[in-house]
Design an enzyme around this catalytic site. Sequence first.
Site, PDB file in Angstrom:
ATOM      1  N   LYS A  55       0.716  -1.270  -0.131  1.00  0.00           N
ATOM      2  CA  LYS A  55       0.087  -0.143   0.027  1.00  0.00           C
ATOM      3  C   LYS A  55       0.915   1.249  -0.018  1.00  0.00           C
ATOM      4  O   LYS A  55       1.339   1.457   1.184  1.00  0.00           O
ATOM      5  CB  LYS A  55      -0.777   0.128   1.227  1.00  0.00           C
ATOM      6  CG  LYS A  55      -2.187   0.615   1.104  1.00  0.00           C
ATOM      7  CD  LYS A  55      -2.084   2.130   0.940  1.00  0.00           C
ATOM      8  CE  LYS A  55      -1.738   2.890   2.007  1.00  0.00           C
ATOM      9  NZ  LYS A  55      -1.442   4.414   1.944  1.00  0.00           N
ATOM     10  N   GLU A 112       9.509  16.134  14.859  1.00  0.00           N
ATOM     11  CA  GLU A 112      10.110  15.974  13.316  1.00  0.00           C
ATOM     12  C   GLU A 112       9.470  16.796  12.303  1.00  0.00           C
ATOM     13  O   GLU A 112       8.149  16.912  12.220  1.00  0.00           O
ATOM     14  CB  GLU A 112       9.759  14.510  13.030  1.00  0.00           C
ATOM     15  CG  GLU A 112      10.359  14.222  11.633  1.00  0.00           C
ATOM     16  CD  GLU A 112      10.038  12.538  11.256  1.00  0.00           C
ATOM     17  OE1 GLU A 112       8.932  12.082  11.460  1.00  0.00           O
ATOM     18  OE2 GLU A 112      10.889  12.166  10.774  1.00  0.00           O
ATOM     19  N   GLU A 123       9.094   1.223  11.034  1.00  0.00           N
ATOM     20  CA  GLU A 123      10.293   2.080  10.880  1.00  0.00           C
ATOM     21  C   GLU A 123       9.669   3.658  10.911  1.00  0.00           C
ATOM     22  O   GLU A 123       8.826   3.923   9.753  1.00  0.00           O
ATOM     23  CB  GLU A 123      11.042   1.730   9.632  1.00  0.00           C
ATOM     24  CG  GLU A 123      12.382   2.520   9.600  1.00  0.00           C
ATOM     25  CD  GLU A 123      12.567   3.765   8.857  1.00  0.00           C
ATOM     26  OE1 GLU A 123      12.828   4.761   9.480  1.00  0.00           O
ATOM     27  OE2 GLU A 123      12.748   3.788   7.420  1.00  0.00           O
ATOM     28  N   CYS A 162      13.815  10.283   6.946  1.00  0.00           N
ATOM     29  CA  CYS A 162      13.507   9.764   8.227  1.00  0.00           C
ATOM     30  C   CYS A 162      14.897  10.016   9.029  1.00  0.00           C
ATOM     31  O   CYS A 162      14.688  10.253  10.123  1.00  0.00           O
ATOM     32  CB  CYS A 162      12.800   8.354   8.235  1.00  0.00           C
ATOM     33  SG  CYS A 162      13.556   7.171   7.409  1.00  0.00           S
TER      34      CYS A 162
END
Length: 485
Positions: free
Chosen positions: A178, A386, A253, A287
């Site tokens: 997906k 973040e 993750e 990331c």
Amino acid sequence: MSDAVRNRLWIANEWVDARAGETFPTTNPATGEVIAHVAEARAEDVDAAVEAARGAMADPAWRRMGPHERSRLLWKLADALEADADAIAALETADNGKPYFESRKVDLPSIVENFRYFAGMADKVQGATIPVSGPFFNYTLREPVGVVGIITPWNFPLSLAAWKVAPALACGNAVILKPAEQTPLTALRLGELAAEVGFPPGALNVVPGFGPTAGSALVRHPGVDAIAFTGSTEVGRIVMREAAETLKKVSLELGGKSPNIVFADASLKDAVRGASTGIFYGMGEVCAAGSRVLVERAVYGDFVAQLAARAEKMTVGDPMESTTRLGAIVSEEQLDRVMSYVEVGKREGARLVTGGERTTVNGKGNFVTATVFAEVEPTMKIAQEEIFGPVVAVIPFEDLDDAVAKANETIYGLAAGIWTRDVGKAHRVASEIQAGTVWINTYNQYDSGSPFGGYKQSGFGRDLGWEAALEKYTQVKSVWVALDR
Ligand code: NAI
Ligand code: MG
């Protein structure tokens, strides 16, 4: 472009429309143009994909395929990706906004290498014989987990899919991928190429759609045995909670706020360059981005000045131009997020040294200039949350212990960088940092063989490396045989 673009669901090696007939547009963030209207998978389409994947797990063509043959197919898929690399890289850049040279020269070669690495693993998935008490022979079998749902983000659409799809197929699982709704196109092409090289129907299915519908349906589905997820920590929490109902194997993750630590004894030139690529590569939508740069007080002023000078050379431009260093931010929504953090940083009292300007290229698209904040306190939002954009917070530190304490003062633990000429110091700090990857005098290095993943709230489970893949994509069966009857 839209005629050549594959824009339907890819299930059992066929293009199909969504059951409800819905579609969603995917746009080029550098121009705002709609590239394609893509079929939107919902729960009933995920059901169809699960049926196809379960079919593959029951079909001798996949279930009994020999390991050398699986290996050969993965290698052929790598060849097919390599042969079509120009077009795939252009598609990735159109959908995501990253510079073409990043897609073509970095992403695609590493994707090809990744499929070759895991091709090499396919015929080395093996168990053990174990000495046990009594008249018994005991051995283990390493078997596929079954149907693996893979949910990926938009920042490295095909790379992050490859990190999971290649080992999952190498271990003999069936996969439902997906992709992120912002960037579904290269994943669809991967599905098509897998069929072209000979993967049987159902081994790899691709269902574009939105998180709360398609993603959640995959996570909750009783016919899915494992979920491998890359994305935000916020959604990682939802995935883990929803997977609990069916006790799926989960690997996550997630995000980061990775520290890049610069000691006064480092080569300042190298450290500045490393800090710059650490945060500005991929527009900071990475990331592992080195979004907090911790700098020893003695060189702090020089460092900030040199980093700002480098930031000002990060040319914002058309992603297809070879001179472009910062492409488009993936979506208007993401650019709004980034800009809101620039405002928060100013309001919290950090010093905006350079950048922080929303801009366009040829009057269009979602762009922002490379942004450096100095005099940042470790507790400020721009040092804790973040941002996922080209925005760096530069924080001073006093000594080694202070550096380690500040580096670890975060809920995240994905990666870290250390810049020093002192070997002992480098290894000591590497051992004290709570992060899944540590780079010494370098940053943003990846290899198919080296495991990558998070400590703390950056998640668990590892991508890359064959040991991590075995852990994630196989399960162990212990078999006992009586020797005395
Ligand atoms: P996201 O975490 O919402 O999206 C990642 C993937 O998860 C997409 O495929 C999405 O459709 C899917 N998803 C969303 N909700 C879901 C649900 N309830 N169940 C199952 N799947 C679901 O990330 P988003 O909203 O695109 O970005 C927001 C922020 O997340 C970024 O600003 C960044 O800070 C962070 N992020 C971190 C990434 C990383 O690589 N660590 C990647 C993408 C985003
Ligand atoms: Mg797009």
